[in-house]
Each structure stands twice: as structure tokens, then as C-alpha cells.
Design an enzyme around this catalytic site. Sequence first.
Site, PDB file in Angstrom:
ATOM      1  CB  ALA A 131      -0.930  -0.012   1.216  1.00  0.00           C
ATOM      2  CD  GLN A 162      -7.068  -8.912  -6.345  1.00  0.00           C
ATOM      3  OE1 GLN A 162      -8.140  -8.583  -6.798  1.00  0.00           O
ATOM      4  NE2 GLN A 162      -6.791 -10.162  -6.110  1.00  0.00           N
ATOM      5  CD  GLU A 192      -0.519 -18.988  -0.866  1.00  0.00           C
ATOM      6  OE1 GLU A 192       0.225 -18.104  -0.419  1.00  0.00           O
ATOM      7  OE2 GLU A 192      -1.119 -18.885  -1.954  1.00  0.00           O
TER       8      GLU A 192
HETATM    9  P1  FAD Z   1       2.830  -4.813   4.255  1.00  0.00           P
HETATM   10  O1  FAD Z   1       3.037  -5.347   2.904  1.00  0.00           O
HETATM   11  O2  FAD Z   1       2.998  -5.738   5.408  1.00  0.00           O
HETATM   12  O3  FAD Z   1       3.809  -3.557   4.457  1.00  0.00           O
HETATM   13  C1  FAD Z   1       3.901  -2.868   5.688  1.00  0.00           C
HETATM   14  C2  FAD Z   1       5.245  -2.125   5.725  1.00  0.00           C
HETATM   15  O4  FAD Z   1       5.282  -1.312   6.900  1.00  0.00           O
HETATM   16  C3  FAD Z   1       6.442  -3.052   5.800  1.00  0.00           C
HETATM   17  O5  FAD Z   1       7.457  -2.597   4.931  1.00  0.00           O
HETATM   18  C4  FAD Z   1       6.892  -2.938   7.263  1.00  0.00           C
HETATM   19  O6  FAD Z   1       8.280  -3.160   7.443  1.00  0.00           O
HETATM   20  C5  FAD Z   1       6.521  -1.507   7.568  1.00  0.00           C
HETATM   21  N1  FAD Z   1       6.301  -1.240   9.002  1.00  0.00           N
HETATM   22  C6  FAD Z   1       5.528  -1.947   9.862  1.00  0.00           C
HETATM   23  N2  FAD Z   1       5.539  -1.366  11.075  1.00  0.00           N
HETATM   24  C7  FAD Z   1       6.333  -0.279  10.970  1.00  0.00           C
HETATM   25  C8  FAD Z   1       6.701   0.751  11.889  1.00  0.00           C
HETATM   26  N3  FAD Z   1       6.262   0.780  13.149  1.00  0.00           N
HETATM   27  N4  FAD Z   1       7.493   1.738  11.449  1.00  0.00           N
HETATM   28  C9  FAD Z   1       7.960   1.762  10.160  1.00  0.00           C
HETATM   29  N5  FAD Z   1       7.621   0.810   9.252  1.00  0.00           N
HETATM   30  C10 FAD Z   1       6.823  -0.188   9.660  1.00  0.00           C
HETATM   31  N6  FAD Z   1      -2.349 -11.299  -0.469  1.00  0.00           N
HETATM   32  C11 FAD Z   1      -2.657 -11.463  -1.781  1.00  0.00           C
HETATM   33  O7  FAD Z   1      -3.367 -10.610  -2.366  1.00  0.00           O
HETATM   34  N7  FAD Z   1      -2.209 -12.530  -2.501  1.00  0.00           N
HETATM   35  C12 FAD Z   1      -1.398 -13.470  -1.951  1.00  0.00           C
HETATM   36  O8  FAD Z   1      -0.993 -14.424  -2.626  1.00  0.00           O
HETATM   37  C13 FAD Z   1      -1.032 -13.321  -0.579  1.00  0.00           C
HETATM   38  N8  FAD Z   1      -0.207 -14.215  -0.018  1.00  0.00           N
HETATM   39  C14 FAD Z   1       0.200 -14.022   1.273  1.00  0.00           C
HETATM   40  C15 FAD Z   1       1.098 -14.944   1.823  1.00  0.00           C
HETATM   41  C16 FAD Z   1       1.527 -14.794   3.129  1.00  0.00           C
HETATM   42  C17 FAD Z   1       2.523 -15.780   3.696  1.00  0.00           C
HETATM   43  C18 FAD Z   1       1.039 -13.710   3.925  1.00  0.00           C
HETATM   44  C19 FAD Z   1       1.513 -13.530   5.352  1.00  0.00           C
HETATM   45  C20 FAD Z   1       0.130 -12.804   3.394  1.00  0.00           C
HETATM   46  C21 FAD Z   1      -0.304 -12.945   2.064  1.00  0.00           C
HETATM   47  N9  FAD Z   1      -1.198 -12.058   1.475  1.00  0.00           N
HETATM   48  C22 FAD Z   1      -1.545 -12.205   0.145  1.00  0.00           C
HETATM   49  C23 FAD Z   1      -1.702 -10.881   2.221  1.00  0.00           C
HETATM   50  C24 FAD Z   1      -0.823  -9.652   1.875  1.00  0.00           C
HETATM   51  O9  FAD Z   1       0.542  -9.990   1.985  1.00  0.00           O
HETATM   52  C25 FAD Z   1      -1.142  -8.444   2.768  1.00  0.00           C
HETATM   53  O10 FAD Z   1      -2.518  -8.196   2.719  1.00  0.00           O
HETATM   54  C26 FAD Z   1      -0.341  -7.232   2.295  1.00  0.00           C
HETATM   55  O11 FAD Z   1       1.037  -7.430   2.506  1.00  0.00           O
HETATM   56  C27 FAD Z   1      -0.781  -5.941   2.990  1.00  0.00           C
HETATM   57  O12 FAD Z   1      -0.043  -4.870   2.452  1.00  0.00           O
HETATM   58  P2  FAD Z   1       0.336  -3.625   3.376  1.00  0.00           P
HETATM   59  O13 FAD Z   1       1.007  -2.639   2.472  1.00  0.00           O
HETATM   60  O14 FAD Z   1      -0.845  -3.190   4.162  1.00  0.00           O
HETATM   61  O15 FAD Z   1       1.365  -4.185   4.427  1.00  0.00           O
HETATM   62  P1  NAD Z   2      -6.990 -16.262   8.065  1.00  0.00           P
HETATM   63  O1  NAD Z   2      -7.655 -15.470   9.122  1.00  0.00           O
HETATM   64  O2  NAD Z   2      -7.511 -16.182   6.694  1.00  0.00           O
HETATM   65  O3  NAD Z   2      -6.957 -17.805   8.500  1.00  0.00           O
HETATM   66  C1  NAD Z   2      -6.639 -18.179   9.817  1.00  0.00           C
HETATM   67  C2  NAD Z   2      -7.058 -19.630  10.062  1.00  0.00           C
HETATM   68  O4  NAD Z   2      -6.687 -19.952  11.394  1.00  0.00           O
HETATM   69  C3  NAD Z   2      -8.559 -19.870   9.927  1.00  0.00           C
HETATM   70  O5  NAD Z   2      -8.775 -20.988   9.074  1.00  0.00           O
HETATM   71  C4  NAD Z   2      -9.016 -20.149  11.354  1.00  0.00           C
HETATM   72  O6  NAD Z   2     -10.041 -21.135  11.416  1.00  0.00           O
HETATM   73  C5  NAD Z   2      -7.739 -20.666  12.005  1.00  0.00           C
HETATM   74  N1  NAD Z   2      -7.709 -20.407  13.452  1.00  0.00           N
HETATM   75  C6  NAD Z   2      -7.820 -19.201  14.097  1.00  0.00           C
HETATM   76  N2  NAD Z   2      -7.735 -19.385  15.435  1.00  0.00           N
HETATM   77  C7  NAD Z   2      -7.562 -20.716  15.631  1.00  0.00           C
HETATM   78  C8  NAD Z   2      -7.413 -21.525  16.787  1.00  0.00           C
HETATM   79  N3  NAD Z   2      -7.400 -21.018  18.028  1.00  0.00           N
HETATM   80  N4  NAD Z   2      -7.282 -22.858  16.623  1.00  0.00           N
HETATM   81  C9  NAD Z   2      -7.263 -23.409  15.389  1.00  0.00           C
HETATM   82  N5  NAD Z   2      -7.402 -22.704  14.265  1.00  0.00           N
HETATM   83  C10 NAD Z   2      -7.550 -21.362  14.379  1.00  0.00           C
HETATM   84  O7  NAD Z   2      -5.431 -15.809   8.134  1.00  0.00           O
HETATM   85  P2  NAD Z   2      -4.249 -16.022   7.077  1.00  0.00           P
HETATM   86  O8  NAD Z   2      -4.340 -17.344   6.425  1.00  0.00           O
HETATM   87  O9  NAD Z   2      -3.000 -15.661   7.804  1.00  0.00           O
HETATM   88  O10 NAD Z   2      -4.522 -14.894   5.973  1.00  0.00           O
HETATM   89  C11 NAD Z   2      -4.425 -13.501   6.331  1.00  0.00           C
HETATM   90  C12 NAD Z   2      -4.905 -12.648   5.161  1.00  0.00           C
HETATM   91  O11 NAD Z   2      -3.979 -12.759   4.088  1.00  0.00           O
HETATM   92  C13 NAD Z   2      -6.265 -13.089   4.634  1.00  0.00           C
HETATM   93  O12 NAD Z   2      -7.021 -11.967   4.296  1.00  0.00           O
HETATM   94  C14 NAD Z   2      -5.914 -13.882   3.393  1.00  0.00           C
HETATM   95  O13 NAD Z   2      -6.926 -13.803   2.409  1.00  0.00           O
HETATM   96  C15 NAD Z   2      -4.640 -13.195   2.915  1.00  0.00           C
HETATM   97  N6  NAD Z   2      -3.820 -14.185   2.192  1.00  0.00           N
HETATM   98  C16 NAD Z   2      -4.101 -14.358   0.870  1.00  0.00           C
HETATM   99  C17 NAD Z   2      -3.400 -15.306   0.155  1.00  0.00           C
HETATM  100  C18 NAD Z   2      -3.723 -15.499  -1.313  1.00  0.00           C
HETATM  101  O14 NAD Z   2      -4.473 -14.703  -1.876  1.00  0.00           O
HETATM  102  N7  NAD Z   2      -3.189 -16.502  -1.966  1.00  0.00           N
HETATM  103  C19 NAD Z   2      -2.399 -16.075   0.773  1.00  0.00           C
HETATM  104  C20 NAD Z   2      -2.142 -15.857   2.131  1.00  0.00           C
HETATM  105  C21 NAD Z   2      -2.870 -14.916   2.839  1.00  0.00           C
END
Ligand code: FAD
Ligand code: NAD
Length: 406
Positions: free
Chosen positions: A12, A319, A166
Site C-alpha cells: 500500500a 491486491q 500455502e
Molecule cells: P505490508 O506489505 O505488510 O507492508 C507494511 C510495511 O510497513 C512493511 O514494509 C513494514 O516493514 C513496515 N512497518 C511496519 N511497522 C512499521 C513501523 N512501526 N514503522 C515503520 N515501518 C513499519 N495477499 C494477496 O493478495 N495474494 C497473496 O498471494 C497473498 N499471499 C500471502 C502470503 C503470506 C505468507 C502472507 C503472510 C500474506 C499474504 N497475502 C496475500 C496478504 C498480503 O501480503 C497483505 O494483505 C499485504 O502485505 C498488505 O499490504 P500492506 O502494504 O498493508 O502491508
Molecule cells: P486467516 O484469518 O484467513 O486464517 C486463519 C485460520 O486460522 C482460519 O482458518 C481459522 O479457522 C484458524 N484459526 C484461528 N484461530 C484458531 C485456533 N485457536 N485454533 C485453530 N485454528 C484457528 O489468516 P491467514 O491465512 O493468515 O490470511 C491472512 C490474510 O492474508 C487473509 O485476508 C488472506 O486472504 C490473505 N492471504 C491471501 C493469500 C492469497 O491470496 N493466496 C495467501 C495468504 C494470505
Amino acid sequence: MKDIVVLGAGYAGLKTVVELQKKLQGQVNITLVNLNSYHYETTSLHEVAAGNVPADKITFPIKDVINPQTTKLIIDRVVSVDPDKKTVQLAKHDPLTYDYCVLALGFVSETFGIKGAKENALPMTTVDQAKQIDQHIRNQMASYRSQADPKKLQIIICGGGFTGIELAGALADARPRYADLAGIQPNQVQISVVDASKRLLPMFNDQLAAYGLDIVQKLGIKIISEALIQEIQPNSVLYKKTGAADDAPLNKLDGNTIIWTTGVSGSPIVGQSGLPEKRGRVMASPHLTAPDHDDLYVAGDVAAVMPAGGKRPYPTTAQIALSMANYIAEDIKARTNGNQRPDAYQYHSMGTVASVGNTRAFGVAGGHAFKAYSASVLKKMIMNHSLLEIGGFKEFFKKGRFDLYH
Ligand code: FAD
Ligand code: NAD
């Protein structure tokens, strides 16, 4: 000239800066504050945690996309925002003042106060945490050679949402490497996913969710559903099965690697700044600003946006974070130029694709279900698109995913 302060260089924040630099070059002063000097693709953290890609594949220097004539980059920790005084407190620099501020500090791991989760489970929300998980697993595997404790081969993922699934897929890809380290067969590395819900992957219809879970299970990943985690002890997960009697003893699953993926909340800085929030997320106004503070934008995982007629905000994703950034840059441009502001923010999801390792995926895009090879290619194209949007062609060619033929 207006002073615009952007907090956080994730999807963002950095995308907002990139767009403002294009739209308002020379018309505004931008200050970007971020903890690290690099941007990271949060969506690939699980691949670093599994050791399948090096951390530098999912990061690039922020300065690569900064125009120093328009934007000043400060590497520091944001402590709080005062929305009334329009100032930002930093840990090591003087406070900043702003005309417009974009709060985009992302997310932290949510433990829901579960006993022992913070102390005994590994979170996966930053590059450093992902590297720690990789190192921890490699240590467990390597030490198995001298002390053959089966718990060293047990990896438990707490939470089977998208992140947990994942991650499980990425760890399954890593099994042969783990086996080499431990001197065992790959199938001896046990990966389990523990989740409270009865039906995982609720965002997909029954057929697609069953398809996704089938891929996961065929990889030998054990899914323990309807298992509400109650406590994490050193090397053990304690959970209660749905329907179990109140006084029934908790189930116990042992493993030396316990990874915490039960969900996320927005940055704690939101609450520390006195903004109205729920789990670190601010209900955004139609222009993506904080309530009663129209000069403070909230973007990405710290913002909650309700779909028209919906009851729950959109899920937090990269996204929607990118889409919010585009809107905010347009809104700031209109205000800076004294033009009419754009209509209220609207989000149009392009779909959702989940990967299960490097070559398997499933999901929905443009209203169509994607499976197998086509889904895996689509997933890599989505990731490349995000990279291109923020990092431009330079980062796209350096860090993009082009291993599409497998
Ligand atoms: P971030 O991308 O987390 O960026 C936040 C930034 O702020 C970072 O650079 C951090 O270092 C900085 N920051 C934090 N605190 C401070 C502070 N106090 N001072 C200064 N800087 C700070 N979403 C999808 O759409 N598709 C996916 O395939 C997908 N896969 C994911 C897989 C995983 C393993 C995870 C954990 C999430 C996934 N997500 C996915 C969700 C997605 O990554 C997040 O929704 C997204 O990163 C949010 O963007 P953001 O800019 O809000 O935060
Ligand atoms: P989530 O909140 O989507 O899933 C958390 C899971 O943990 C849930 O299935 C829930 O039932 C389980 N859970 C929570 N408390 C529990 C407990 N006490 N005991 C057992 N199970 C428990 O969180 P996430 O998977 O970290 O995803 C975070 C965000 O990032 C979501 O918005 C997701 O859509 C996004 N994301 C997107 C992608 C993608 O688009 N491919 C990949 C990763 C994450």
C-alpha cells in the site's frame, strides 16, 4: 508545497509513493518512512520460511523506486500518529508534520491471547521471522543425525487459512532437502495443519475447496480440522476437538517446529495513535480516510472497507492494498490541484489463487475456476504483476517468477 507523509513501504505505502511521484512530481514533498531499507513481497514469505527461495529474491531496495527530487526516505520505526496535531512520532528522528498522511503499516501476527503462543510458536509476518523459521527447521533436521528424536521431524502449522495452506505446500516441496540434512527419507518429515473450522478454505465453493485440500493431502500433509487450539507448550500444541465434552482432556500434538498462522491484525500503531479500530483496522471513509480525520488516509491491512451491502469487510490482501494505493494517489492529486475528488472508493477483486508449493495451485479469477498447471502459472503472473506495479521493469526482470514451464 504540500507535505505528504507515507508510513510503511509495503504494497500500500510504496505503491502510493510510486503513483504520487508520477502524478504530482515537483508539486509536493513526499516523505516515506519504513523500518527497513528494503521492500518485501509479503506474499512470498512462506517460500523463504521453507528455504525454497532466498530472502533477496523477495526483496528490493526501496531507493530503487524513489525519486530523490520528490521523495525523502527515512529508515526508522513509526511510534505513533497524532491525527489532531497532524504529526508523526518516530523512534530516532524528529517528529514529522503533514498536510496529508498515508498510514500503511501492514499487519502483525494475531495470537488471540492463546496461552503460550507468543513464547512457543514461530510467527511468519516479516522477512526476519521467515528466515528464523528456515534456520530453525534446518537446525532440527541437522541435529536429528546425532540425536534421532522423532519430534525434530514434526512440523506443525497452527491455522489452515491461506497462509497455513500455502506454507504447508512450500514445506512439502522442501522435504527432500530436509531429508538430506537429517539423513532420512523425505516422507519421514511430517507436516500437520491444525485448524478450528470444519471446512477449510471457506472462500471457495465446495468443489474447489475439496480439490485444493486433496492436493494438500496427497502431498502427505495431515490436516486436523475442527481442532480449536487452546495452548502452545514448548514443542506441543494442545487443542480441543469440536463436540468434545467440556471436561475432556485436551488433545496433544508434539513437534519441535510450531508455526503460527491463525490470522493477522493491523499494526498496533493504529491503536497507539488513538484511532477507532478493531484488531488494528480502521473502518475507512468513502475516501479511505480515518473517521473525523480527512487528512489521514488508511491503506492496506490497517484499513477495513465494507463491500456494498456486505456484513464483513473485504479480506486483507496485497491486491486490495494496491488498489487502495491507486485510489489514494488519485484523491491526493485532486485535492492538491483543487479539483473535485474522485467518487467513493470501490474495490473489484480480480479473484484469488492459492499456491501449494511451486508447481501446484488452485483458485478463481475473472469468475472462472483455475486448477493444476494453469492455476500455478496464473499465480506466478499475479505475483509478477504486483512486482511490476511497485518495482517497475527493473525489479520485474530481476526478481520476477519466470519458471512457468514445469
Ligand atoms: P505490508 O506489505 O505488510 O507492508 C507494511 C510495511 O510497513 C512493511 O514494509 C513494514 O516493514 C513496515 N512497518 C511496519 N511497522 C512499521 C513501523 N512501526 N514503522 C515503520 N515501518 C513499519 N495477499 C494477496 O493478495 N495474494 C497473496 O498471494 C497473498 N499471499 C500471502 C502470503 C503470506 C505468507 C502472507 C503472510 C500474506 C499474504 N497475502 C496475500 C496478504 C498480503 O501480503 C497483505 O494483505 C499485504 O502485505 C498488505 O499490504 P500492506 O502494504 O498493508 O502491508
Ligand atoms: P486467516 O484469518 O484467513 O486464517 C486463519 C485460520 O486460522 C482460519 O482458518 C481459522 O479457522 C484458524 N484459526 C484461528 N484461530 C484458531 C485456533 N485457536 N485454533 C485453530 N485454528 C484457528 O489468516 P491467514 O491465512 O493468515 O490470511 C491472512 C490474510 O492474508 C487473509 O485476508 C488472506 O486472504 C490473505 N492471504 C491471501 C493469500 C492469497 O491470496 N493466496 C495467501 C495468504 C494470505
